[in-house]
Design a protein around this motif. Structure first.
Motif, PDB file in Angstrom:
ATOM      1  N   UNK A 242       0.839  -1.200   0.000  1.00 19.11           N
ATOM      2  CA  UNK A 242       0.000   0.000   0.000  1.00 19.11           C
ATOM      3  C   UNK A 242       0.870   1.244   0.000  1.00 19.11           C
ATOM      4  N   UNK A 243       0.518   2.201  -0.851  1.00 14.73           N
ATOM      5  CA  UNK A 243       1.275   3.432  -0.950  1.00 14.73           C
ATOM      6  C   UNK A 243       2.542   3.316  -1.769  1.00 14.73           C
ATOM      7  N   UNK A 244       2.856   2.110  -2.219  1.00 14.32           N
ATOM      8  CA  UNK A 244       4.091   1.873  -2.992  1.00 14.32           C
ATOM      9  C   UNK A 244       5.331   2.357  -2.253  1.00 14.32           C
ATOM     10  N   UNK A 245       5.355   2.142  -0.948  1.00 14.49           N
ATOM     11  CA  UNK A 245       6.544   2.554  -0.202  1.00 14.49           C
ATOM     12  C   UNK A 245       7.730   1.650  -0.517  1.00 14.49           C
ATOM     13  N   UNK A 246       7.460   0.373  -0.772  1.00 16.13           N
ATOM     14  CA  UNK A 246       8.523  -0.563  -1.110  1.00 16.13           C
ATOM     15  C   UNK A 246       8.815  -0.460  -2.600  1.00 16.13           C
ATOM     16  N   UNK A 247       9.982   0.056  -2.937  1.00 14.23           N
ATOM     17  CA  UNK A 247      10.348   0.251  -4.343  1.00 14.23           C
ATOM     18  C   UNK A 247      11.034  -0.980  -4.927  1.00 14.23           C
ATOM     19  N   UNK A 248      11.808  -1.675  -4.110  1.00  9.80           N
ATOM     20  CA  UNK A 248      12.581  -2.835  -4.557  1.00  9.80           C
ATOM     21  C   UNK A 248      12.673  -3.777  -3.374  1.00  9.80           C
ATOM     22  N   UNK A 249      12.102  -4.962  -3.476  1.00  9.83           N
ATOM     23  CA  UNK A 249      11.982  -5.805  -2.292  1.00  9.83           C
ATOM     24  C   UNK A 249      12.159  -7.271  -2.647  1.00  9.83           C
ATOM     25  N   UNK A 250      12.836  -7.973  -1.764  1.00  7.37           N
ATOM     26  CA  UNK A 250      12.865  -9.433  -1.805  1.00  7.37           C
ATOM     27  C   UNK A 250      12.024  -9.902  -0.628  1.00  7.37           C
ATOM     28  N   UNK A 251      10.874 -10.479  -0.900  1.00  8.46           N
ATOM     29  CA  UNK A 251       9.997 -10.910   0.189  1.00  8.46           C
ATOM     30  C   UNK A 251      10.532 -12.198   0.806  1.00  8.46           C
ATOM     31  N   UNK A 252      10.240 -12.363   2.071  1.00  8.60           N
ATOM     32  CA  UNK A 252      10.639 -13.593   2.746  1.00  8.60           C
ATOM     33  C   UNK A 252       9.744 -14.744   2.296  1.00  8.60           C
TER      34      UNK A 252
END
Length: 254
Positions: free
Chosen positions: A169-179
């Motif tokens: 939500x809000x696109x706060x995560x720009x680049x992420x590797x999810x667990x």
């Protein structure tokens, strides 16, 4: 002979080598895809190569610099390249990548784990900070802000939960590797040095510095040395609400 240091070194170089192999090899298939698709895939490789070099440089300083898969002779004669020289070259790569993402109409946030223009410019800013090139860092981040594609997540804890990361939500995560959901104790090599020991007896071997605690602003948005609502005698009160999700303070019940 430290496993964590070796892992960081080896994984960064593996990413750089794979990126260089990709950039060289993809020329063989240039005519099989549109210019936009080719540009997008090249842009992703350029960003990931810069990502690898960024982590090498902030941990080790000057390192060998290759923009193509090195020959055995080049490896045997490897010399360190100054950080500033590498950063100047990576600026060009990231600018090219940002333009290619625009040309391919890439979304602000792609599938989890894939990079885009925002990541390219954000990484350019981080590289600029390495050499204290504050003007470049400011310009790169302002371009991201002015694009209006990113905002804060209304729920800070959701940034650290798998469901919240996927919703983004809000696109706060720009680049992420999810667990992953099927691994009890997942680790990411980029942060492995700073994780607490949370296994077996739940003992933590890492503790926040006072400098980190003090960087959380007061509730009025001011630094604590400038705020009118901050009380040094009660440092837990009237602070950025994210602080309580990040730190255990004196008087907290755990």
């Amino acid at each position: 002979n430290n496993q964590l240091v070796n892992t960081c070194w080896n994984q960064a170089w593996r990413l750089i080598q794979r990126s260089n192999q990709h950039l060289k090899g993809m020329e063989n298939g240039r005519n099989n895809v549109t210019a936009q698709v080719f540009g997008r895939y090249k842009a992703e490789a350029l960003v990931l190569r810069a990502w690898g070099y960024f982590h090498l440089m902030y941990m080790f300083g000057d390192v060998p610099f290759y923009k193509a898969p090195p020959t055995v002779d080049e490896l045997l004669k490897a010399q360190r390249t100054p950080v500033a020289t590498i950063v100047a070259e990576l600026y060009k790569d990231l600018d090219e990548a940002a333009a290619a993402f625009d040309a391919a109409s890439v979304q602000p946030v792609q599938e989890m784990g894939r990079v885009n223009k925002g990541v390219a410019l954000g990484l350019k800013a981080k590289l600029a900070l390495l050499i204290k090139d504050y003007r470049t860092a400011a310009n790169a981040t302002k371009t991201i802000i002015d694009g209006g594609q990113y905002n804060l997540n209304p729920s800070f804890p959701n940034l650290f939960l798998l469901a919240g990361q996927r919703a983004n939500a809000g696109r706060e995560l720009m680049f992420v590797q999810t667990y992953p959901t099927d691994v009890l104790d997942p680790q990411n090599w980029l942060t492995v040095i700073t994780i607490p020991r949370q296994v077996t007896n739940s003992q933590s071997s890492h503790f926040p510095s006072q400098a980190l605690v003090d960087r959380f602003e007061a509730i009025d948005g001011q630094r604590i040395d400038q705020s009118l609502v901050y009380n040094p005698a009660a440092p837990r009160e009237n602070r950025d609400r994210r602080m309580r999700w990040t730190l255990a303070m004196q008087g907290d019940t755990i």
